[in-house]
Design a protein around this motif. Structure first.
Motif, PDB file in Angstrom:
ATOM      1  N   THR A  58      -0.828  23.183   2.571  1.00 18.32           N
ATOM      2  CA  THR A  58      -0.673  23.301   1.116  1.00 18.32           C
ATOM      3  C   THR A  58      -1.583  22.306   0.429  1.00 18.32           C
ATOM      4  O   THR A  58      -1.962  21.271   0.989  1.00 18.32           O
ATOM      5  N   SER A 107      -0.785  18.399  -0.325  1.00 17.37           N
ATOM      6  CA  SER A 107       0.110  18.386   0.836  1.00 17.37           C
ATOM      7  C   SER A 107       1.381  17.568   0.579  1.00 17.37           C
ATOM      8  O   SER A 107       2.349  17.680   1.328  1.00 17.37           O
ATOM      9  N   ALA A 130       8.294  24.980   2.184  1.00 18.04           N
ATOM     10  CA  ALA A 130       7.677  26.252   1.792  1.00 18.04           C
ATOM     11  C   ALA A 130       8.034  27.257   2.877  1.00 18.04           C
ATOM     12  O   ALA A 130       7.777  27.014   4.065  1.00 18.04           O
ATOM     13  N   LYS A 133      -0.486  31.472  -4.847  1.00 20.57           N
ATOM     14  CA  LYS A 133       0.287  30.234  -4.740  1.00 20.57           C
ATOM     15  C   LYS A 133       1.637  30.530  -4.082  1.00 20.57           C
ATOM     16  O   LYS A 133       2.153  31.647  -4.188  1.00 20.57           O
ATOM     17  N   CYS A 134       2.172  29.543  -3.433  1.00 22.94           N
ATOM     18  CA  CYS A 134       3.496  29.700  -2.820  1.00 22.94           C
ATOM     19  C   CYS A 134       4.501  28.772  -3.507  1.00 22.94           C
ATOM     20  O   CYS A 134       4.124  27.722  -4.054  1.00 22.94           O
ATOM     21  N   ILE A 178       7.522  26.160  -3.643  1.00 21.63           N
ATOM     22  CA  ILE A 178       8.114  25.085  -2.836  1.00 21.63           C
ATOM     23  C   ILE A 178       9.493  24.747  -3.405  1.00 21.63           C
ATOM     24  O   ILE A 178       9.739  24.889  -4.603  1.00 21.63           O
ATOM     25  N   ASP A 192      -1.142  25.700  -4.120  1.00 21.78           N
ATOM     26  CA  ASP A 192      -2.081  26.515  -3.340  1.00 21.78           C
ATOM     27  C   ASP A 192      -1.776  26.334  -1.863  1.00 21.78           C
ATOM     28  O   ASP A 192      -1.257  25.281  -1.442  1.00 21.78           O
ATOM     29  N   TYR A 193      -2.115  27.346  -1.075  1.00 18.38           N
ATOM     30  CA  TYR A 193      -1.798  27.256   0.348  1.00 18.38           C
ATOM     31  C   TYR A 193      -2.830  27.990   1.180  1.00 18.38           C
ATOM     32  O   TYR A 193      -3.588  28.823   0.677  1.00 18.38           O
TER      33      TYR A 193
END
Length: 325
Positions: free
Chosen positions: A256, A259, A284, A296-297, A299, A319-320
């Motif tokens: 990610t 991070s 995530a 995007k993921c 969290i 972002d990942y």
């Protein structure tokens, strides 16, 4: 001054004309009071008496799980002088209920009002009559030592001063032993205190209180000591909490950007001094990424240490990149 002279002064004072009239008045006043009292005590009245009751001759292997001493209220009719004797004498000091005479096999015992009246009549004179009895029956509960330990929790309203909060609660003891029927033991997993009501304190509050009673349940001990520790509220922020990927298949790695993230929260000053980024867990979920693919993921703050509230992530989307190892 000799005794004879003192006596003459007293005699002349008491038997002077004015004092003679006063003494005669007091004599007849006392006489009339005695006459009135005798007439009053000879009248018939009704009076309610609270009579203590206790269960006696309990077997050594049995434990009373209800109150050992209860009270019945009986209204008795008789002449005033008899009621006065009941009030100040030892006729109605205590009513003793033989254990084996009124127990049932289900762990309880019951004494109807008619039996209570029979027991009381034994201590009354023949002219007395019981008009009413409350309650209509007296119940008690017992078992043969069946018990378990359960934790203690406080109940009620305990609110410190503004800008303070309760950071920790200490119970002494933190658990108690309860005696009851198997059914009640299964249904009770915690014992609460009586309703507490304390406010506007900033230092450690120490109280000793009784535990809330349950019908047919004996609690040992009946009182506990509780310490409410306070701390000053503060809004803080911790940075550098790593984002962890979960539910990843073998051979795949989630990276990610960034991070690591920050978490803001409200806590006490003393709690904050001991917090570290490792005390928090931010995740995530690969399954969510696969089901809802996007640039995007999301969290989520999964775990937070005790003693903090209103914890929130500074960002919820990052972002990942998913790489194959």
């Amino acid at each position: 001054m000799s005794f004879i002279k003192v006596w003459r002064i007293i005699r002349d004072f008491l038997f002077s004309k004015a004092n003679k009239e006063f003494l005669i008045f007091m004599f007849f006043l006392g006489l009339s009071g005695i006459f009135w009292l005798s007439l009053t005590l000879n009248e018939t009245y009704e009076r309610e008496f609270a009579i203590p009751v206790s269960v006696v001759d309990i077997p050594k292997n049995a434990v009373l799980t209800s109150e050992e001493v209860d009270t019945v209220k009986m209204t008795i009719r008789d002449k005033g002088i008899v009621l006065v004797a009941y009030q100040y004498g030892e006729y109605l000091n205590r009513l003793r209920i033989p254990f084996k005479n009124y127990t049932r096999n289900n762990g309880s015992g019951s004494v109807p009002a008619s039996e209570l009246q029979k027991l009381v009549y034994r201590n009354l004179v023949s002219s007395s009559k019981i008009i009413s009895c409350k309650p209509e029956k007296l119940e008690f509960f017992y078992n043969y030592g069946t018990h378990k330990k359960v934790p203690v929790r406080w109940s009620g309203r305990v609110i410190p001063e503004e800008l303070y909060f309760i950071s920790r609660v200490e119970y002494m003891p933190d658990s108690v032993t309860i005696y009851a029927s198997d059914e009640k033991l299964d249904s009770i997993n915690m014992v609460y205190t009586e309703q507490l009501n304390y406010a506007n304190f900033r230092d450690t509050l120490t109280i000793t209180c009784h535990l809330a009673k349950h019908k047919g349940v004996k609690i040992m001990p009946e009182k506990v000591k509780i310490n409410f520790y306070t701390d000053v509220l503060t809004e803080e922020r911790i940075e550098g909490i790593p984002i962890q990927g979960i539910n990843l298949p073998d051979g795949k790695v989630l990276r990610t950007f960034p991070s690591k993230v920050s978490v803001s929260f409200v806590t006490g000053v003393n709690v904050f001094r001991n917090l570290r980024p490792e005390d928090f867990m931010v995740i995530a979920d690969y399954n969510e990424i696969r089901q809802h693919p996007s640039e995007k993921c999301r969290i989520v703050l999964k775990n937070t240490p005790p003693g903090i509230s209103r914890a929130r992530l500074d960002v919820n989307l990052v972002d990942y990149l998913i790489e194959n190892q």
